[in-house]
Enzyme design. Structure first.
Site, mmCIF file in Angstrom:
data_model
loop_
_atom_site.group_PDB
_atom_site.id
_atom_site.type_symbol
_atom_site.label_atom_id
_atom_site.label_comp_id
_atom_site.label_asym_id
_atom_site.label_seq_id
_atom_site.Cartn_x
_atom_site.Cartn_y
_atom_site.Cartn_z
ATOM 1 N N HIS A 102 47.108 67.423 -57.227
ATOM 2 C CA HIS A 102 46.451 68.116 -58.418
ATOM 3 C C HIS A 102 47.382 69.187 -58.825
ATOM 4 O O HIS A 102 48.012 69.962 -58.178
ATOM 5 C CB HIS A 102 45.312 68.584 -57.858
ATOM 6 C CG HIS A 102 44.097 67.624 -57.772
ATOM 7 N ND1 HIS A 102 43.222 67.542 -58.699
ATOM 8 C CD2 HIS A 102 43.949 66.383 -56.916
ATOM 9 C CE1 HIS A 102 42.317 66.353 -58.109
ATOM 10 N NE2 HIS A 102 42.822 65.628 -57.295
ATOM 11 N N ASN A 111 43.990 66.338 -61.790
ATOM 12 C CA ASN A 111 45.245 65.736 -61.308
ATOM 13 C C ASN A 111 46.382 66.101 -62.011
ATOM 14 O O ASN A 111 46.236 66.569 -62.949
ATOM 15 C CB ASN A 111 44.839 64.109 -61.160
ATOM 16 C CG ASN A 111 43.871 63.742 -60.384
ATOM 17 O OD1 ASN A 111 42.855 63.602 -60.753
ATOM 18 N ND2 ASN A 111 44.185 63.320 -59.224
ATOM 19 N N CYS A 125 37.933 67.744 -57.444
ATOM 20 C CA CYS A 125 36.614 67.414 -56.747
ATOM 21 C C CYS A 125 35.532 68.429 -57.001
ATOM 22 O O CYS A 125 35.877 69.531 -56.914
ATOM 23 C CB CYS A 125 37.238 67.556 -55.179
ATOM 24 S SG CYS A 125 36.018 67.693 -54.026
ATOM 25 N N HIS A 142 49.057 61.865 -53.926
ATOM 26 C CA HIS A 142 47.975 62.209 -55.013
ATOM 27 C C HIS A 142 47.849 63.612 -55.134
ATOM 28 O O HIS A 142 47.505 64.282 -54.136
ATOM 29 C CB HIS A 142 46.441 61.634 -54.284
ATOM 30 C CG HIS A 142 45.257 62.050 -54.997
ATOM 31 N ND1 HIS A 142 44.699 60.919 -55.818
ATOM 32 C CD2 HIS A 142 44.518 62.983 -55.164
ATOM 33 C CE1 HIS A 142 43.628 61.722 -56.395
ATOM 34 N NE2 HIS A 142 43.378 62.737 -56.065
ATOM 35 N N ARG A 166 37.864 57.802 -62.426
ATOM 36 C CA ARG A 166 37.466 58.082 -61.211
ATOM 37 C C ARG A 166 37.522 59.535 -60.845
ATOM 38 O O ARG A 166 36.517 60.273 -61.042
ATOM 39 C CB ARG A 166 37.860 57.111 -59.762
ATOM 40 C CG ARG A 166 37.003 57.174 -58.728
ATOM 41 C CD ARG A 166 36.956 58.501 -57.978
ATOM 42 N NE ARG A 166 38.424 58.722 -57.299
ATOM 43 C CZ ARG A 166 38.921 59.844 -56.578
ATOM 44 N NH1 ARG A 166 37.883 60.866 -56.481
ATOM 45 N NH2 ARG A 166 39.923 59.753 -56.109
ATOM 46 N N ASP A 167 38.483 60.059 -60.464
ATOM 47 C CA ASP A 167 38.624 61.272 -59.985
ATOM 48 C C ASP A 167 38.471 62.184 -61.516
ATOM 49 O O ASP A 167 37.988 63.198 -61.465
ATOM 50 C CB ASP A 167 40.496 61.642 -59.543
ATOM 51 C CG ASP A 167 40.310 62.874 -58.686
ATOM 52 O OD1 ASP A 167 39.492 63.620 -58.776
ATOM 53 O OD2 ASP A 167 41.401 62.965 -57.719
HETATM 54 N N1 COA Z 1 25.946 54.362 -52.672
HETATM 55 C C1 COA Z 1 24.873 54.698 -53.497
HETATM 56 N N2 COA Z 1 23.765 55.460 -52.946
HETATM 57 C C2 COA Z 1 24.049 55.869 -51.735
HETATM 58 C C3 COA Z 1 25.405 55.710 -51.146
HETATM 59 C C4 COA Z 1 26.424 54.835 -51.710
HETATM 60 N N3 COA Z 1 27.436 54.514 -51.184
HETATM 61 N N4 COA Z 1 25.346 56.363 -49.894
HETATM 62 C C5 COA Z 1 24.027 56.986 -49.598
HETATM 63 N N5 COA Z 1 23.437 56.790 -50.882
HETATM 64 C C6 COA Z 1 22.225 57.380 -51.258
HETATM 65 C C7 COA Z 1 21.110 57.099 -50.228
HETATM 66 O O1 COA Z 1 20.354 56.054 -50.261
HETATM 67 C C8 COA Z 1 20.291 58.441 -50.542
HETATM 68 O O2 COA Z 1 19.416 58.079 -51.374
HETATM 69 P P1 COA Z 1 17.863 58.665 -51.804
HETATM 70 O O3 COA Z 1 17.870 60.205 -51.456
HETATM 71 O O4 COA Z 1 17.305 58.152 -52.837
HETATM 72 O O5 COA Z 1 17.223 58.062 -50.332
HETATM 73 C C9 COA Z 1 21.186 59.311 -50.728
HETATM 74 O O6 COA Z 1 22.506 58.803 -51.211
HETATM 75 C C10 COA Z 1 21.741 60.327 -49.714
HETATM 76 O O7 COA Z 1 22.092 59.585 -48.597
HETATM 77 P P2 COA Z 1 22.559 60.081 -47.204
HETATM 78 O O8 COA Z 1 22.723 58.841 -46.289
HETATM 79 O O9 COA Z 1 21.490 61.193 -46.814
HETATM 80 O O10 COA Z 1 23.937 60.867 -47.551
HETATM 81 P P3 COA Z 1 24.099 62.258 -47.744
HETATM 82 O O11 COA Z 1 23.021 63.081 -48.641
HETATM 83 O O12 COA Z 1 24.486 62.805 -46.433
HETATM 84 O O13 COA Z 1 25.588 61.954 -48.605
HETATM 85 C C11 COA Z 1 27.435 60.768 -49.241
HETATM 86 C C12 COA Z 1 26.549 61.391 -47.937
HETATM 87 C C13 COA Z 1 28.778 60.141 -48.595
HETATM 88 C C14 COA Z 1 26.678 59.333 -49.655
HETATM 89 C C15 COA Z 1 27.520 61.732 -50.413
HETATM 90 O O14 COA Z 1 27.918 62.573 -49.792
HETATM 91 C C16 COA Z 1 28.373 61.146 -51.289
HETATM 92 O O15 COA Z 1 28.318 59.750 -51.949
HETATM 93 N N6 COA Z 1 29.650 61.748 -51.527
HETATM 94 C C17 COA Z 1 30.683 61.363 -52.399
HETATM 95 C C18 COA Z 1 31.432 62.629 -52.776
HETATM 96 C C19 COA Z 1 32.621 62.250 -53.689
HETATM 97 O O16 COA Z 1 32.694 61.002 -54.197
HETATM 98 N N7 COA Z 1 33.419 63.148 -53.914
HETATM 99 C C20 COA Z 1 34.675 63.081 -54.768
HETATM 100 C C21 COA Z 1 35.629 62.486 -54.070
HETATM 101 S S1 COA Z 1 36.962 62.919 -53.223
HETATM 102 ZN ZN ZN Z 2 41.976 64.072 -56.355
#
Ligand code: COA
Ligand code: ZN
Length: 321
Positions: free
Chosen positions: A212, A252, A243, A210, A18-19
């Site tokens: 890094h 990490n 990240c 956790h 994952r990370d």
């Molecule tokens: N799973 C799959 N797709 C998702 C989703 C999820 N949990 N949440 C949102 N989406 C999709 C939406 O359907 C949309 O798709 P589209 O553009 O095809 O319509 C797109 O993602 C954007 O959705 P939106 O609700 O507008 O979210 P956003 O652009 O504001 O992003 C997050 C918010 C949280 C979904 C996004 O920033 C994210 O997934 N971040 C994870 C970051 C991460 O893992 N960082 C490292 C870990 S520390």
């Molecule tokens: Zn981390």
């Protein structure tokens, strides 16, 4: 006395798939991810954070989360975790029957906006719904406090902000927490003090550290946390990870280096270090780049090398005098 507060066993959670994989540019084939998780499942690890149910646009390398969850063979002693950022993510996690969801919010507002595109309050609203949705299911709920020691945008994190966030998590029904040094800004004294405070204020709360290794203090921080009563640590095979929404983020703390260090001071992890090293040594080929883990390169500290013939000859001659 050295290590007087050390526990009898430290639990290790593997987060490489994952990370580690989330920031890899080249897509790692699904079957390779599954194979790695299946092999890691046999090594005595406590949890494996398999993947993230996040937007595939945000984290393209984990777009195969469902296939990976469906493809792995689960070991009964391992808890299989997936990161979930929002309600959409929890529906996917439920469908994939994960053992535990890991909700992630940053202690710092700026990093939460950069990473999750939400304010902390907006994240908490989502998490409340997630907890409600999971009521009655067997899925455990862990919540991570990203940037708990420092934020690349806001600087060193005040400990009170961490305590406040823990209270908010507990208020909505979170069962365990991970205190995360997302970008390696923590220092040993700071880790010891914050972990001590958390253990004093929340003695029965399952708390994972956790860390890094961005500034080379990762293993020192791990020891400081263990000395303060932490018995569960996340780590990543090969030290991969970071990240993608934090400038300058790196991997990490490295699982095999951590296990090697803990064993060297007589701390039991229950993890099969030799097999861990075998898998770690395959990572450069899988990822197409070097890894930061050190023991995979140097070998165990107890390993010796054969002397060259010329030195053997020298030794023989010296012994004659
Ligand atoms: N799973 C799959 N797709 C998702 C989703 C999820 N949990 N949440 C949102 N989406 C999709 C939406 O359907 C949309 O798709 P589209 O553009 O095809 O319509 C797109 O993602 C954007 O959705 P939106 O609700 O507008 O979210 P956003 O652009 O504001 O992003 C997050 C918010 C949280 C979904 C996004 O920033 C994210 O997934 N971040 C994870 C970051 C991460 O893992 N960082 C490292 C870990 S520390
Ligand atoms: Zn981390």
């Amino acid at each position: 006395m050295f290590a007087q507060n050390f526990p009898s066993k430290v639990l290790i959670n593997e987060v490489a798939t994952r990370d580690g994989f989330q920031s890899e540019e080249v897509f790692i084939p699904t079957e390779k991810k599954i194979d790695m998780i299946n092999r890691l499942s046999l090594l005595g690890l406590n949890k494996i954070e398999v993947t993230s149910f996040v937007s595939p646009k945000a984290i393209p390398n984990l777009r195969d989360a469902e296939q990976v969850m469906a493809g792995i063979t689960r070991h009964p002693n391992v808890t299989y975790v997936a990161l979930v950022p929002n309600e959409r993510g929890v529906e996917r996690a439920l469908a994939s029957k994960v053992d535990e969801v890991n909700l992630v919010m940053s202690v710092s507002e700026s990093h939460n906006l950069a990473n999750m595109r939400m304010t902390c309050d907006q994240s908490l609203v989502q998490f409340k719904q997630i907890v409600k949705r999971l009521e009655g299911s067997d899925i455990k709920i862990n919540a991570s406090l990203a940037t708990a020691f420092g934020c690349p945008f806001e600087g060193i994190t005040p400990p009170q902000n961490v305590i406040d966030t823990i209270h908010k998590y507990l208020d909505i029904g979170v069962q365990s927490i991970s205190v995360a040094d997302t970008t390696g800004m923590a220092a040993p004294r700071q880790v010891y003090d914050l972990c001590t405070q958390i253990k004093e204020m929340f003695p029965s709360l399952e708390t994972t550290l956790h860390l890094h290794n961005t500034r080379g203090m990762g293993l020192a921080n791990a020891l400081a946390g263990i000395n303060a009563g932490i018995v569960q640590l996340d780590a990543s095979l090969g030290g991969i990870g970071g990240c993608p929404y934090a400038p300058g983020a790196t991997g990490n703390i490295c699982t095999e280096d951590l296990v090697h260090m803990l064993e060297s001071i007589g701390l039991n992890t229950g993890v099969d270090l030799a097999s861990l090293l075998t898998i770690a040594r395959e990572l450069p080929d899988l990822l197409g780049h070097d890894i930061s883990g050190q023991v995979a390169k140097a070998g165990l500290r107890t390993e010796t090398r054969p002397l060259s013939n010329s030195v053997i000859e020298l030794k023989r001659r010296m012994s004659q005098y």
